[in-house]
Motif scaffolding. Structure first.
Motif, PDB file in Angstrom:
ATOM      1  N   TRP A 288       0.834  -1.198   0.000  1.00 31.67           N
ATOM      2  CA  TRP A 288       0.000   0.000   0.000  1.00 31.67           C
ATOM      3  C   TRP A 288       0.868   1.246   0.000  1.00 31.67           C
ATOM      4  O   TRP A 288       1.935   1.281   0.607  1.00 31.67           O
ATOM      5  N   SER A 289       0.344   2.283  -0.622  1.00 29.77           N
ATOM      6  CA  SER A 289       1.021   3.584  -0.574  1.00 29.77           C
ATOM      7  C   SER A 289       0.820   4.197   0.817  1.00 29.77           C
ATOM      8  O   SER A 289      -0.029   3.751   1.598  1.00 29.77           O
ATOM      9  N   TYR A 290       1.586   5.211   1.092  1.00 31.01           N
ATOM     10  CA  TYR A 290       1.423   5.934   2.353  1.00 31.01           C
ATOM     11  C   TYR A 290      -0.014   6.449   2.475  1.00 31.01           C
ATOM     12  O   TYR A 290      -0.603   6.390   3.551  1.00 31.01           O
ATOM     13  N   TRP A 291      -0.571   6.951   1.386  1.00 33.53           N
ATOM     14  CA  TRP A 291      -1.920   7.526   1.393  1.00 33.53           C
ATOM     15  C   TRP A 291      -2.964   6.471   1.762  1.00 33.53           C
ATOM     16  O   TRP A 291      -3.888   6.729   2.523  1.00 33.53           O
ATOM     17  N   VAL A 292      -2.820   5.277   1.243  1.00 34.45           N
ATOM     18  CA  VAL A 292      -3.741   4.178   1.568  1.00 34.45           C
ATOM     19  C   VAL A 292      -3.606   3.815   3.044  1.00 34.45           C
ATOM     20  O   VAL A 292      -4.608   3.670   3.753  1.00 34.45           O
ATOM     21  N   SER A 293      -2.377   3.686   3.511  1.00 34.39           N
ATOM     22  CA  SER A 293      -2.154   3.371   4.930  1.00 34.39           C
ATOM     23  C   SER A 293      -2.734   4.457   5.826  1.00 34.39           C
ATOM     24  O   SER A 293      -3.347   4.156   6.857  1.00 34.39           O
ATOM     25  N   PHE A 294      -2.583   5.715   5.447  1.00 36.68           N
ATOM     26  CA  PHE A 294      -3.137   6.837   6.210  1.00 36.68           C
ATOM     27  C   PHE A 294      -4.663   6.723   6.300  1.00 36.68           C
ATOM     28  O   PHE A 294      -5.233   6.800   7.388  1.00 36.68           O
ATOM     29  N   TRP A 295      -5.333   6.523   5.159  1.00 31.88           N
ATOM     30  CA  TRP A 295      -6.796   6.447   5.162  1.00 31.88           C
ATOM     31  C   TRP A 295      -7.301   5.231   5.927  1.00 31.88           C
ATOM     32  O   TRP A 295      -8.298   5.296   6.628  1.00 31.88           O
ATOM     33  N   ARG A 296      -6.606   4.122   5.815  1.00 22.50           N
ATOM     34  CA  ARG A 296      -7.019   2.936   6.577  1.00 22.50           C
ATOM     35  C   ARG A 296      -6.882   3.200   8.075  1.00 22.50           C
ATOM     36  O   ARG A 296      -7.741   2.796   8.858  1.00 22.50           O
ATOM     37  N   PHE A 297      -5.837   3.886   8.487  1.00 25.24           N
ATOM     38  CA  PHE A 297      -5.640   4.242   9.889  1.00 25.24           C
ATOM     39  C   PHE A 297      -6.789   5.135  10.359  1.00 25.24           C
ATOM     40  O   PHE A 297      -7.416   4.889  11.402  1.00 25.24           O
ATOM     41  N   ILE A 298      -7.095   6.170   9.587  1.00 31.92           N
ATOM     42  CA  ILE A 298      -8.160   7.110   9.946  1.00 31.92           C
ATOM     43  C   ILE A 298      -9.506   6.378  10.041  1.00 31.92           C
ATOM     44  O   ILE A 298     -10.264   6.552  10.997  1.00 31.92           O
ATOM     45  N   LEU A 299      -9.817   5.576   9.043  1.00 25.84           N
ATOM     46  CA  LEU A 299     -11.116   4.901   9.001  1.00 25.84           C
ATOM     47  C   LEU A 299     -11.280   3.876  10.127  1.00 25.84           C
ATOM     48  O   LEU A 299     -12.389   3.695  10.622  1.00 25.84           O
ATOM     49  N   THR A 300     -10.212   3.236  10.547  1.00 28.64           N
ATOM     50  CA  THR A 300     -10.340   2.290  11.667  1.00 28.64           C
ATOM     51  C   THR A 300     -10.568   3.014  12.986  1.00 28.64           C
ATOM     52  O   THR A 300     -11.148   2.458  13.904  1.00 28.64           O
ATOM     53  N   ARG A 301     -10.162   4.259  13.075  1.00 28.15           N
ATOM     54  CA  ARG A 301     -10.340   5.044  14.296  1.00 28.15           C
ATOM     55  C   ARG A 301     -11.736   5.623  14.438  1.00 28.15           C
ATOM     56  O   ARG A 301     -12.193   5.868  15.542  1.00 28.15           O
ATOM     57  N   ILE A 302     -12.423   5.844  13.302  1.00 24.51           N
ATOM     58  CA  ILE A 302     -13.751   6.471  13.378  1.00 24.51           C
ATOM     59  C   ILE A 302     -14.879   5.440  13.335  1.00 24.51           C
ATOM     60  O   ILE A 302     -16.033   5.806  13.430  1.00 24.51           O
ATOM     61  N   ARG A 303     -14.582   4.179  13.192  1.00 19.61           N
ATOM     62  CA  ARG A 303     -15.639   3.145  13.147  1.00 19.61           C
ATOM     63  C   ARG A 303     -16.043   2.710  14.510  1.00 19.61           C
ATOM     64  O   ARG A 303     -15.545   2.751  15.494  1.00 19.61           O
TER      65      ARG A 303
END
Length: 163
Positions: free
Chosen positions: A148-163
Motif C-alpha cells: 500500500w502507498s502511504y496515502w492508503v495506509s493513512f486512510w485505513r488508519f483514519i477509518l479504523t479510528r472512526i468506526r
C-alpha cells in the motif's frame, strides 16, 4: 466527474481455472476477495442478478452475471456514485488469462467527487490489486502482496479510528 478506472492482470493459468475462482466471490470459500485485509464483500442471498450487497460503505446490486466470465455491479451508495463496476475474465491463450476490474461512473455533486478523489479512489486501487494478488496466489508457491502507498495506509488508519 467522469470516472473510468481499470485494473488488469495476466494470470498464467487457463481461463477455466481462473473462472472457477471468480465463482467463489462473496461466498464462504472466497478465493478472490482479500478478506484478510479489507471489509468482506457480502450478498444476503448469494451472487445473483438483482441481489444487493457490498463492502464497507460501498453498496451495489448485481446487474449482470455470466458464470465465470463477467460480473457487473451497479452502484447504490455512496450517494452520487452513478455507474457500474465489473470483473471480467478473458482467455488470452490456453495457458494465460486476463482478469480485469473496471469502474465506469460519474460522480454527481461535490461530496461524491471529493470522496472519490481524496480517499475512495486510492483505497479502491489498493483493494483491487490485493484481490488480484489473492487470485494469483491460488496458483503460486511464493505469494504476492502489493504494498500500500502511504496515502492508503493513512486512510485505513483514519477509518479504523472512526468506526
Amino acid at each position: 466527474m467522469n470516472v473510468v478506472n481499470t485494473h488488469k492482470r495476466i494470470i498464467n493459468q487457463p481461463q477455466v481455472k481462473v473462472a472457477m475462482l471468480l465463482e467463489t466471490l462473496a461466498t464462504k470459500a472466497d478465493c478472490v476477495w482479500p478478506n484478510d485485509k479489507w471489509p468482506p464483500i457480502r450478498f444476503k442471498n448469494g451472487l445473483k442478478v438483482g441481489e444487493k450487497g457490498g463492502h464497507g460503505i460501498i453498496r451495489y446490486s448485481v446487474e449482470e452475471y455470466i458464470l465465470g466470465k463477467l460480473i457487473v455491479f451497479r452502484f447504490l451508495q455512496p450517494k452520487g456514485f452513478n455507474g457500474i463496476h465489473k470483473f471480467e475474465v478473458k482467455e488470452i491463450n490456453s495457458t494465460s488469462t486476463e482478469v480485469t476490474h473496471s469502474i465506469i461512473m460519474n460522480t454527481i455533486g461535490v461530496k461524491a467527487t471529493l470522496q472519490w478523489l481524496i480517499a475512495i479512489r486510492w483505497l479502491h486501487d489498493a483493494l483491487i490489486e490485493n484481490a488480484f494478488d489473492t487470485i494469483e496466489n491460488n496458483f503460486l508457491e511464493v505469494k504476492k502482496h502489493t504494498k500500500w502507498s502511504y496515502w492508503v495506509s493513512f486512510w485505513r488508519f483514519i477509518l479504523t479510528r472512526i468506526r
